[in-house]
Design a protein around this motif. Structure first.
Motif, PDB file in Angstrom:
ATOM      1  N   TYR A  57      22.529  43.740  36.107  1.00  0.00           N
ATOM      2  CA  TYR A  57      22.863  42.485  35.430  1.00  0.00           C
ATOM      3  C   TYR A  57      23.682  41.634  36.387  1.00  0.00           C
ATOM      4  O   TYR A  57      24.331  42.150  37.296  1.00  0.00           O
ATOM      5  CB  TYR A  57      23.646  42.751  34.133  1.00  0.00           C
ATOM      6  CG  TYR A  57      24.801  43.722  34.281  1.00  0.00           C
ATOM      7  CD1 TYR A  57      26.055  43.294  34.709  1.00  0.00           C
ATOM      8  CD2 TYR A  57      24.639  45.082  33.999  1.00  0.00           C
ATOM      9  CE1 TYR A  57      27.114  44.179  34.852  1.00  0.00           C
ATOM     10  CE2 TYR A  57      25.692  45.977  34.145  1.00  0.00           C
ATOM     11  CZ  TYR A  57      26.927  45.513  34.562  1.00  0.00           C
ATOM     12  OH  TYR A  57      27.969  46.386  34.715  1.00  0.00           O
ATOM     13  N   LYS A  58      23.641  40.307  36.181  1.00  0.00           N
ATOM     14  CA  LYS A  58      24.397  39.381  37.046  1.00  0.00           C
ATOM     15  C   LYS A  58      25.513  38.682  36.297  1.00  0.00           C
ATOM     16  O   LYS A  58      26.229  37.858  36.852  1.00  0.00           O
ATOM     17  CB  LYS A  58      23.443  38.336  37.653  1.00  0.00           C
ATOM     18  CG  LYS A  58      22.469  38.950  38.636  1.00  0.00           C
ATOM     19  CD  LYS A  58      21.692  37.877  39.350  1.00  0.00           C
ATOM     20  CE  LYS A  58      21.917  38.037  40.841  1.00  0.00           C
ATOM     21  NZ  LYS A  58      21.311  36.987  41.622  1.00  0.00           N
ATOM     22  N   ARG A  59      25.608  38.978  34.978  1.00  0.00           N
ATOM     23  CA  ARG A  59      26.665  38.397  34.146  1.00  0.00           C
ATOM     24  C   ARG A  59      27.219  39.514  33.281  1.00  0.00           C
ATOM     25  O   ARG A  59      26.445  40.283  32.697  1.00  0.00           O
ATOM     26  CB  ARG A  59      26.112  37.333  33.197  1.00  0.00           C
ATOM     27  CG  ARG A  59      25.456  36.185  33.882  1.00  0.00           C
ATOM     28  CD  ARG A  59      24.768  35.281  32.867  1.00  0.00           C
ATOM     29  NE  ARG A  59      24.346  34.073  33.558  1.00  0.00           N
ATOM     30  CZ  ARG A  59      24.317  32.867  33.032  1.00  0.00           C
ATOM     31  NH1 ARG A  59      24.639  32.703  31.764  1.00  0.00           N
ATOM     32  NH2 ARG A  59      23.957  31.833  33.735  1.00  0.00           N
ATOM     33  N   ALA A  60      28.522  39.565  33.163  1.00  0.00           N
ATOM     34  CA  ALA A  60      29.117  40.606  32.322  1.00  0.00           C
ATOM     35  C   ALA A  60      30.277  40.019  31.532  1.00  0.00           C
ATOM     36  O   ALA A  60      30.847  38.982  31.900  1.00  0.00           O
ATOM     37  CB  ALA A  60      29.603  41.766  33.189  1.00  0.00           C
ATOM     38  N   VAL A  61      30.610  40.696  30.422  1.00  0.00           N
ATOM     39  CA  VAL A  61      31.780  40.317  29.623  1.00  0.00           C
ATOM     40  C   VAL A  61      32.465  41.611  29.187  1.00  0.00           C
ATOM     41  O   VAL A  61      31.799  42.618  28.930  1.00  0.00           O
ATOM     42  CB  VAL A  61      31.366  39.449  28.407  1.00  0.00           C
ATOM     43  CG1 VAL A  61      30.402  40.170  27.467  1.00  0.00           C
ATOM     44  CG2 VAL A  61      32.589  38.971  27.641  1.00  0.00           C
ATOM     45  N   SER A  62      33.803  41.585  29.157  1.00  0.00           N
ATOM     46  CA  SER A  62      34.523  42.801  28.766  1.00  0.00           C
ATOM     47  C   SER A  62      35.862  42.449  28.154  1.00  0.00           C
ATOM     48  O   SER A  62      36.347  41.318  28.273  1.00  0.00           O
ATOM     49  CB  SER A  62      34.754  43.708  29.989  1.00  0.00           C
ATOM     50  OG  SER A  62      35.682  43.096  30.861  1.00  0.00           O
ATOM     51  N   SER A  63      36.442  43.445  27.491  1.00  0.00           N
ATOM     52  CA  SER A  63      37.846  43.371  27.091  1.00  0.00           C
ATOM     53  C   SER A  63      38.506  44.563  27.766  1.00  0.00           C
ATOM     54  O   SER A  63      38.324  45.715  27.350  1.00  0.00           O
ATOM     55  CB  SER A  63      37.975  43.448  25.566  1.00  0.00           C
ATOM     56  OG  SER A  63      39.338  43.306  25.224  1.00  0.00           O
ATOM     57  N   GLN A  64      39.211  44.274  28.845  1.00  0.00           N
ATOM     58  CA  GLN A  64      39.702  45.325  29.745  1.00  0.00           C
ATOM     59  C   GLN A  64      41.162  45.679  29.460  1.00  0.00           C
ATOM     60  O   GLN A  64      42.025  44.802  29.421  1.00  0.00           O
ATOM     61  CB  GLN A  64      39.586  44.848  31.202  1.00  0.00           C
ATOM     62  CG  GLN A  64      40.178  45.789  32.226  1.00  0.00           C
ATOM     63  CD  GLN A  64      39.440  47.118  32.322  1.00  0.00           C
ATOM     64  OE1 GLN A  64      38.218  47.133  32.435  1.00  0.00           O
ATOM     65  NE2 GLN A  64      40.177  48.219  32.270  1.00  0.00           N
ATOM     66  N   LYS A  65      41.428  46.965  29.280  1.00  0.00           N
ATOM     67  CA  LYS A  65      42.825  47.420  29.151  1.00  0.00           C
ATOM     68  C   LYS A  65      43.482  47.340  30.527  1.00  0.00           C
ATOM     69  O   LYS A  65      42.915  47.818  31.510  1.00  0.00           O
ATOM     70  CB  LYS A  65      42.858  48.847  28.625  1.00  0.00           C
ATOM     71  CG  LYS A  65      42.317  48.962  27.210  1.00  0.00           C
ATOM     72  CD  LYS A  65      42.221  50.410  26.776  1.00  0.00           C
ATOM     73  CE  LYS A  65      41.742  50.515  25.338  1.00  0.00           C
ATOM     74  NZ  LYS A  65      40.399  49.929  25.137  1.00  0.00           N
ATOM     75  N   CYS A  66      44.657  46.728  30.593  1.00  0.00           N
ATOM     76  CA  CYS A  66      45.339  46.514  31.880  1.00  0.00           C
ATOM     77  C   CYS A  66      46.797  46.952  31.802  1.00  0.00           C
ATOM     78  O   CYS A  66      47.428  46.869  30.735  1.00  0.00           O
ATOM     79  CB  CYS A  66      45.355  45.030  32.242  1.00  0.00           C
ATOM     80  SG  CYS A  66      43.739  44.278  32.488  1.00  0.00           S
ATOM     81  N   ILE A  67      47.320  47.367  32.942  1.00  0.00           N
ATOM     82  CA  ILE A  67      48.767  47.587  33.076  1.00  0.00           C
ATOM     83  C   ILE A  67      49.238  46.769  34.273  1.00  0.00           C
ATOM     84  O   ILE A  67      48.655  46.862  35.359  1.00  0.00           O
ATOM     85  CB  ILE A  67      49.106  49.076  33.303  1.00  0.00           C
ATOM     86  CG1 ILE A  67      48.847  49.879  32.030  1.00  0.00           C
ATOM     87  CG2 ILE A  67      50.575  49.232  33.719  1.00  0.00           C
ATOM     88  CD1 ILE A  67      49.256  51.329  32.115  1.00  0.00           C
ATOM     89  N   ARG A  68      50.267  45.974  34.053  1.00  0.00           N
ATOM     90  CA  ARG A  68      50.855  45.213  35.171  1.00  0.00           C
ATOM     91  C   ARG A  68      52.316  45.614  35.288  1.00  0.00           C
ATOM     92  O   ARG A  68      53.204  45.000  34.698  1.00  0.00           O
ATOM     93  CB  ARG A  68      50.694  43.712  34.954  1.00  0.00           C
ATOM     94  CG  ARG A  68      49.239  43.293  35.132  1.00  0.00           C
ATOM     95  CD  ARG A  68      49.027  41.809  35.209  1.00  0.00           C
ATOM     96  NE  ARG A  68      47.646  41.527  35.610  1.00  0.00           N
ATOM     97  CZ  ARG A  68      47.146  40.326  35.745  1.00  0.00           C
ATOM     98  NH1 ARG A  68      47.873  39.264  35.501  1.00  0.00           N
ATOM     99  NH2 ARG A  68      45.883  40.160  36.141  1.00  0.00           N
TER     100      ARG A  68
END
Ligand code: GLY
Length: 276
Positions: A57-68
């Motif tokens: 695929y050339k397009r993606a969407v996500s809800s990414q868990k992050c830690i900063r």
């Protein structure tokens, strides 16, 4: 609208526009010694941006868990001082791998916020990279915001700290364009809803979404100098704080008051009540 519904709305909007819905990757990045914790939605696509990995695929969407909580993007020192920082959060992101670029990224962001979520456009501000010795000003992004409907005086230029994004000291990077939202009273009062609040003091106007126009790879040579080289194809990486857009939609003053975090605070408070 609940935080869960907003997350789903974002995923649905971009899926409808041809993006593959991709799960959040783990908080510990796989095979990337440059990162301790996942700090952005684009991490799991780093090699795709660099042209080292191909996906179907050339397009993606996500809800990414992050830690900063360390490294290039460290929010640890802000926690408890602002209404919008917490070291763990979810980042909503749409990505283009050599497919669409600035024009569609800006159009999608405008349409999602203004037409789909129906945010009050009087409260929106936009920022673009004003350029420096290494990379020129992003006049194109400025024009594109105006073309989709932003008043020209609401599109502001900022320097490298705010408007050039990179995931770490090395890796994919590029100029970025942010969307900010005025949370105060009376958006029509020009003495309150001011340009000075964008990237300014306090939480009244808050960044909600960052559109990164991925164009370069930053590498470090043995003598410690850094070089920018063009990516195989211009790409898009965006990040919108789920808790921030939820605070906006729920009209609450802090991310801690959203339905995503409030129950955790109440649970912890109940546990900490002294027993009778
Ligand atoms: N990768 C986009 C952001 O973290 O703002």
């Amino acid at each position: 609208m609940t935080g869960d519904e907003i997350r789903q709305r974002f995923l649905d909007y971009f899926e409808k526009n041809g993006h593959k819905v991709v799960h959040s990757s783990p908080l510990l990045p796989a095979n990337d010694p440059t990162l301790l914790f996942t700090n952005a939605g684009m991490n799991q696509f780093k090699d795709v941006f660099l042209g080292l990995e191909k996906r179907d695929y050339k397009r993606a969407v996500s809800s990414q868990k992050c830690i900063r909580a360390g490294g290039k993007h460290n929010d640890l020192d802000e926690v408890g001082k602002t209404a919008r920082h917490h070291t763990f959060f979810e980042m909503l992101g749409n990505f283009s791998f050599g497919d669409y670029f600035k024009e569609d990224a800006i159009r999608y962001a405008w349409e999602f916020l203004v037409d789909d979520l129906k945010l009050d456009r009087r409260r929106l501000w936009f920022s673009v990279f004003e350029g420096d010795d290494e990379v020129g000003p992003d006049d194109e992004a400025r024009e594109l915001w105006v073309r989709v409907g932003a008043p020209p005086e609401r599109v502001l230029g900022f320097g490298r700290i705010d408007n050039f994004w990179q995931m770490g000291d090395t890796g994919p990077c590029g100029p970025c364009s942010e969307i900010h939202y005025y949370m105060g009273e009376d958006p029509d009062d020009p003495t309150k809803n001011t340009a000075e609040l964008v990237n300014g003091p306090g939480d009244t106007t808050m960044e909600i979404w960052n559109l990164v126009f991925m164009q370069y790879n930053r590498t470090e040579s043995e003598d410690g100098t850094y070089t920018l080289t063009p990516l195989p194809a211009p790409s898009v990486d965006t990040g919108m704080g789920l808790e921030r857009i939820t605070a906006v939609m729920q009209n609450v003053k802090t991310n801690y008051d959203t339905d995503l975090i409030r129950p955790l605070v109440e649970y912890a408070a109940a546990l900490s009540e002294p027993s009778a």
